[in-house]
Structure formats: structure tokens, C-alpha cells
Design a protein around this motif. Structure first.
Motif, short mmCIF file in Angstrom:
data_model
loop_
_atom_site.label_atom_id
_atom_site.label_comp_id
_atom_site.label_asym_id
_atom_site.label_seq_id
_atom_site.Cartn_x
_atom_site.Cartn_y
_atom_site.Cartn_z
N HIS A 386 67.45 47.40 54.45
CA HIS A 386 66.25 46.69 54.90
C HIS A 386 66.33 45.21 54.56
CE1 HIS A 386 64.39 50.84 54.92
NE2 HIS A 386 64.02 50.36 56.09
N TRP A 389 68.78 43.32 56.84
CA TRP A 389 68.22 43.14 58.18
C TRP A 389 67.18 42.01 58.17
CZ3 TRP A 389 69.27 45.18 62.97
CH2 TRP A 389 68.36 44.87 63.97
N VAL A 393 69.24 39.21 59.84
CA VAL A 393 69.05 39.40 61.29
C VAL A 393 67.75 38.76 61.75
CG1 VAL A 393 68.90 41.07 63.18
CG2 VAL A 393 70.38 41.54 61.22
N GLU A 394 66.67 39.04 61.06
CA GLU A 394 65.37 38.48 61.45
C GLU A 394 65.35 36.96 61.38
OE1 GLU A 394 62.44 39.70 62.72
OE2 GLU A 394 63.60 41.51 63.07
N VAL A 400 73.04 41.70 65.61
CA VAL A 400 72.91 43.13 65.29
C VAL A 400 74.29 43.75 65.06
CG1 VAL A 400 72.03 45.36 66.08
CG2 VAL A 400 70.77 43.27 66.61
N TYR A 403 75.45 42.85 61.69
CA TYR A 403 74.76 43.68 60.70
C TYR A 403 75.52 44.98 60.44
CZ TYR A 403 71.04 46.69 58.77
OH TYR A 403 70.31 47.56 58.01
N PRO A 437 63.20 47.81 65.15
CA PRO A 437 63.07 46.39 64.81
C PRO A 437 61.63 45.90 64.84
CG PRO A 437 63.84 46.64 67.07
CD PRO A 437 63.82 48.02 66.47
N GLY A 464 61.82 45.39 60.47
CA GLY A 464 62.98 46.25 60.67
C GLY A 464 62.97 47.42 59.73
#
Length: 540
Positions: A386, A389, A393-394, A400, A403, A437, A464
Motif C-alpha cells: 500500500h 502504491w 504510483v499515486e 503501474v 510497481y 485504485p 489504492g
């Protein structure tokens, strides 16, 4: 028998730790049915975005007998198949944590998470395999391996082992061969810190590196200058700095950078790949960047706490709060976290671990008057997926597919278990997560699945959420409910000579050809020169 006050407090504290650990275990294991084997089933995951390290597509995933059978659009199945709707969500390989310490014995206590509770927590967080560190038992590698095999009998997900080297002799050298060839371990860790405990010197490091190279096993280092740390600790105590902040002050980033540079140069001298665990500082990261730019095989592993936290918590006025952040190398000042994130996004660092090593607040309280006695370790095995992400990613720093590579695939490749692990491909193990997501998560000690009574990420919220975890073809996490059983995990053997060893023999050949040595010299001329020098010295 009479006890003085100090002895009485020590006995009381030890008893309290045992009681607290027992209560914690009972409180956090209500999620499991420890006596029930969960059967494998046929699964069809429909309509999700299937993500591998280098490709993503909207497809169905069909699983049978713990193996991924097909990845295609519109797969048709019979009535005996459980269907999971993944539309609008990501279907990805389960996470692989390359760095954990479960059921880890230190001098005076043991981590609260064992191979059941720690793995259960991992599954709730989307990690479906981890690699733990085996500590030799009375100096014996094989005895240590057998000890950890017993510890892992209660496991509920797949796992592998690294082996720690703490001394050097011919017995250890022979045992390393056995460990690689028969026990399925392809990596050995060397501690450059923890003087008078686990720390080894440069001579042992060189011998170990040479042996690793010959076996095709990856050399790993905990890189801190242990001698300097020892001096730093004494200095802090002399200055009257005894709290958790003294831990960070006694082992500054420069000591991590020095040890990282030294290990890299020694590995280059031997010409063997090197894996630097828990990279926590800019100084260490820059040494790795420099080595990789020159073409050296160096792998850098940041961990969740280094990416998501800063050291300010160590100065918190409440001891219990501050102490829970004590780990080595320490969590660094604000700015190091951003630099490590950037290094991860640009390929300077390759994968993310946790160094999950959980000690509860009672155990940490042993060092209330001396930071050197606080057991080192933080949580992360449940939170890593978590956090990466949300942090990476956020924020738009990685894609992705990146990731998946950073949390699963690259670990599988480095330790030679790809594509069995780390991929959503036909023939791969059915270790799968479904991430939404658009959902959010919140981290708290009240809701996590570790036996730990604290959490270094307490109150952290983010985007996410992993909604489903499938391990070995079994749905073990769904609708915020964990269904795991003891003994269902498997030991995964890892073969030597992974891709990081490719081409090393060519580099060795180039080196030998470049020496222009030995030089052929006339023995007659050499004897004349020796006679001349002898006579000259005699006359003097």
C-alpha cells in the motif's frame, strides 16, 4: 535467594514481556482457523487490467490447482469455478518481500511475529512470498537452517531463505556449498555493523565474497561502519544522550555511505555481484549509483520505512512513541526519503523490502535509560504494498508496470524464481492480488494483523487498496476478511547463478588479459643484479 532492585526489575520485565506477547498473540489471531486446511479451487478473475512488469492488458485469468492456466479475453468455464469480478481494478502478481525477520531471536528476546502471524499480516497486505534471514546456530549454518525449518512449519504462505555468515573457517566454507547445492539458498548476508555480535571484518568479507562468486550465490551486506558506530554510541552516552534520538545521532549517514562504498569496492575487487540491503541514505544511494554507472553489478534495496518516514519521530517526547522507530541503519532526516524515491523511479535502486522485525512496546522499553538496549526493528510486511502504491504510483513517480517490477518481479528475477513467481503468466504460481485504485486505506495498530501493539505508520491514509489476495490458488484475503491456515505455506528453493551473474566470466578474462603479467625475466640477469646489490650493501 535475595535480589537487588536492578535484578528484580530485570526479572519482572522479562516475565511481563512473556505475558504481553502471549496476550497479543491471542488478540491478533482471531482471523484464522488454525486447524482447517483451506482447499484449492478453480478461480476465474474476470475483466481486470492484468499487469506484468513490462505489459498490461484487460483480460481474464483462469487458475486451477494453484497454477495460472490461462490469461486471455473472455475465458469460458464451467459451473464449478469461482468467479471474481475485477472490472476497473488491477490484477497483479502478489508481492515478494526480499527482507524480513520472523521468529528472530536476539540476546534477550524474540520478535513478536513468527512465521504464522507475520505471514498472515503479509497476506492481508498483498504480499504472497517473503525471504527471511537464517541465523547460524552456535556457528553452524546447517543447524541454523534446520532451526528455521522448524520455525516455518506453521507458515501460511510461501517463503525462502537467505543465510547469514558470522564467522569464517573451512567448516563454514563447506557448509556454504551444502546450503546452496542441497538446501536451495542462493544468497548470503554479511553484517558490517553490530560490533561484538554479528559484525565481520574485511578479511572475512573478502573470503565470503570469493566463496559466493564460486557458488553463484549473491553476496548481501548490511552496510554501516560498525567500529565507528560503536564509538558514536559511547560518545552519545558520555554526552548524556540516552534516549532514542541517540540511536540516530550515533550512526550518521556518513557511516552508511562509507561502509557501502567499501563493500562495493571489495565486491569489485573480487568481481562478484553485490546486494546492499535497506539503503536508508543519500550517501549510500550515491555510492550505488556511481558503481552502477561504471558497470558494476550492484543492487540497492530501499525499504518501506526509508521511503515513507523521517527521523523526527525519534525526538518525540514520549519514549514509547520514539522507541518504536528505532532500527538500523536509522530512519534519516527529511529529504533522504525523497531522494530514495527518486532513485527508485530512475532505476538506481531496484526493488523494495521492509526489514520487518517487530518488537512490541514492552520489549522496546528495555532501553528506556540506554538507547543501545532498544531492540532494533520496525514493521512493514503488511504495509509495504500500500505504501509503495500511494508514495510512488499515486505521486506519478512510477507507472503501474514499474510497481509490479519493484514489488514482485525484480525480486523473483534476482533470486532466480521467475517466472514461477512475480508474473501473471500461464504456468506461474497463482499468487495474485487485486488492487482497486479508487479505494482508500488507513493503517492502524488496531486493525493490522501483526501481533505488534504499535505501528510506525499509525494513522497513515492513502489511495489504492488491495481488496483480494490469492496465495497458491486460494483466496486468503477478501472483503477485509483473512482466511489462512497453518502449514499451508511452502518452502521455495532458489537456484544459484541468477541473471546478475551473466557475463562475469568475460569480465574476469578481460581483467587477466589486461595485466601484462607476469613478466618473463632472465634468471641469469636477475642473479647478476642480486649479486651487485648484495656486494653494494656489504661495502656500505
Amino acid at each position: 535467594m535475595w535480589f537487588n532492585t536492578s535484578q528484580f526489575l530485570h526479572i519482572f520485565l522479562t516475565f511481563f514481556i512473556i505475558i504481553t506477547s502471549s496476550l497479543s498473540q491471542s488478540n491478533h489471531e482471531q482471523f484464522c482457523d488454525a486447524g482447517t486446511k483451506i482447499p484449492s479451487s478453480k478461480l476465474l478473475i474476470k475483466g481486470g487490467t492484468v499487469v506484468n512488469a513490462h505489459h498490461q492488458q484487460i483480460a481474464d485469468v483462469y487458475v486451477e490447482d494453484s497454477i495460472i492456466v490461462a490469461v486471455n479475453s473472455n475465458i469460458r468455464v464451467g459451473d464449478d469455478v469461482t468467479i471474481i469480478d475485477a472490472a476497473g481494478k488491477y490484477v497483479m502478481p502478489g508481492g515478494i518481500d526480499p527482507h524480513s525477520h520472523l521468529d528472530f531471536d536476539v540476546v534477550f528476546t524474540t520478535t513478536v511475529d513468527d512465521f504464522f502471524s507475520g505471514q498472515a499480516a503479509a497476506l492481508a497486505g498483498g504480499t504472497t512470498m517473503h525471504i527471511d534471514f537464517v541465523i547460524p546456530l552456535n556457528g553452524s549454518l546447517t543447524a541454523g537452517f534446520e532451526d528455521y525449518q522448524k520455525k516455518a512449519k506453521k507458515s501460511c504462505m510461501d517463503y525462502g531463505f537467505h543465510m547469514v555468515i558470522t564467522k569464517w573457517d573451512e567448516t563454514v566454507s563447506r557448509e556454504m556449498e551444502l546450503i546452496v547445492k542441497e538446501k536451495g539458498i542462493n544468497s548470503f548476508k554479511f553484517f558490517m555493523a553490530y560490533k561484538e555480535a554479528l559484525m565481520i571484518n574485511d578479511e572475512l568479507l573478502l573470503e565470503g565474497f570469493k566463496k559466493c562468486k564460486s557458488l553463484g550465490a549473491l553476496a548481501m551486506v548490511h552496510a554501516e561502519n560498525g567500529d565507528a558506530v560503536y564509538e558514536g554510541q559511547k560518545k552519545m552516552i558520555e554526552l548524556g544522550i540516552t534516549g532514542p534520538e541517540g540511536h540516530a545521532l550515533s550512526r550518521p549517514a556518513v557511516l552508511e555511505g562509507e561502509a557501502t562504498a567499501r563493500a562495493i569496492r571489495l565486491a569489485d575487487f573480487v568481481n562478484t555481484p553485490l546486494y546492499v540491503v535497506h539503503v536508508m541514505s543519500i550517501e549510500a544511494m550515491e555510492e550505488i549509483a556511481k558503481a552502477r554507472k561504471s558497470g558494476q553489478r550492484v543492487i540497492g534495496e530501499p525499504i518501506a520505512s526509508g521511503l515513507a518516514l523521517d527521523e523526527s519521530w525519534l525526538w518525540h517526547p514520549d519514549f514509547e512513541t520514539a522507541a518504536k522507530y528505532v532500527m538500523s541503519p536509522p530512519i534519516r532526516k527529511r529529504g533522504h526519503d525523497k531522494a530514495l524515491q527518486a532513485a527508485l523511479s530512475t532505476g538506481i535502486l531496484q526493488l523494495v523490502g521492509t526489514d520487518h522485525c517487530a518488537f512490541n512496546s514492552t520489549q522496546k522499553a528495555r532501553g528506556i535509560d540506554d538507547f543501545r538496549k532498544i531492540p532494533n526493528g520496525v514493521n512493514g510486511i503488511e504495509e509495504r504494498m500500500h505504501l509503495v502504491w500511494d508514495t510512488m504510483v499515486e505521486s506519478g513517480q512510477i507507472s503501474v508496470t514499474d510497481y509490479v517490477r519493484l514489488t514482485s518481479t525484480e525480486c523473483a528475477r534476482i533470486f532466480n524464481i521467475y517466472p514461477r513467481k512475480g508474473a501473471i503468466l500461464p504456468g506461474s504460481d497463482a499468487d495474485i492480488i487485486i488492487l482497486n485504485p479508487n479505494s482508500s486505506f488507513e493503517i492502524s495498530a488496531k486493525s493490522h494483523h501483526s501481533r505488534l501493539d504499535t505501528n510506525v505508520y499509525e494513522g497513515r491514509r492513502g489511495k489504492g487498496k488491495i481488496e483480494v489476495t490469492i496465495a497458491g490458488g486460494r483466496v486468503v484475503w477478501e472483503n477485509n476478511e483473512l482466511k489462512v491456515a497453518r502449514g499451508t505455506g511452502r518452502y521455495i528453493k532458489m537456484a544459484p547463478f541468477s541473471y546478475v551473474f551473466d557475463g562475469l566470466e568475460k569480465k574476469d578474462a578481460i581483467y587477466l588479459n589486461s595485466l601484462e603479467a607476469p613478466v618473463n625475466r632472465s634468471k641469469n640477469n636477475s642473479s647478476k643484479i642480486s649479486d651487485f646489490l648484495f656486494k653494494s650493501n656489504f661495502n656500505i
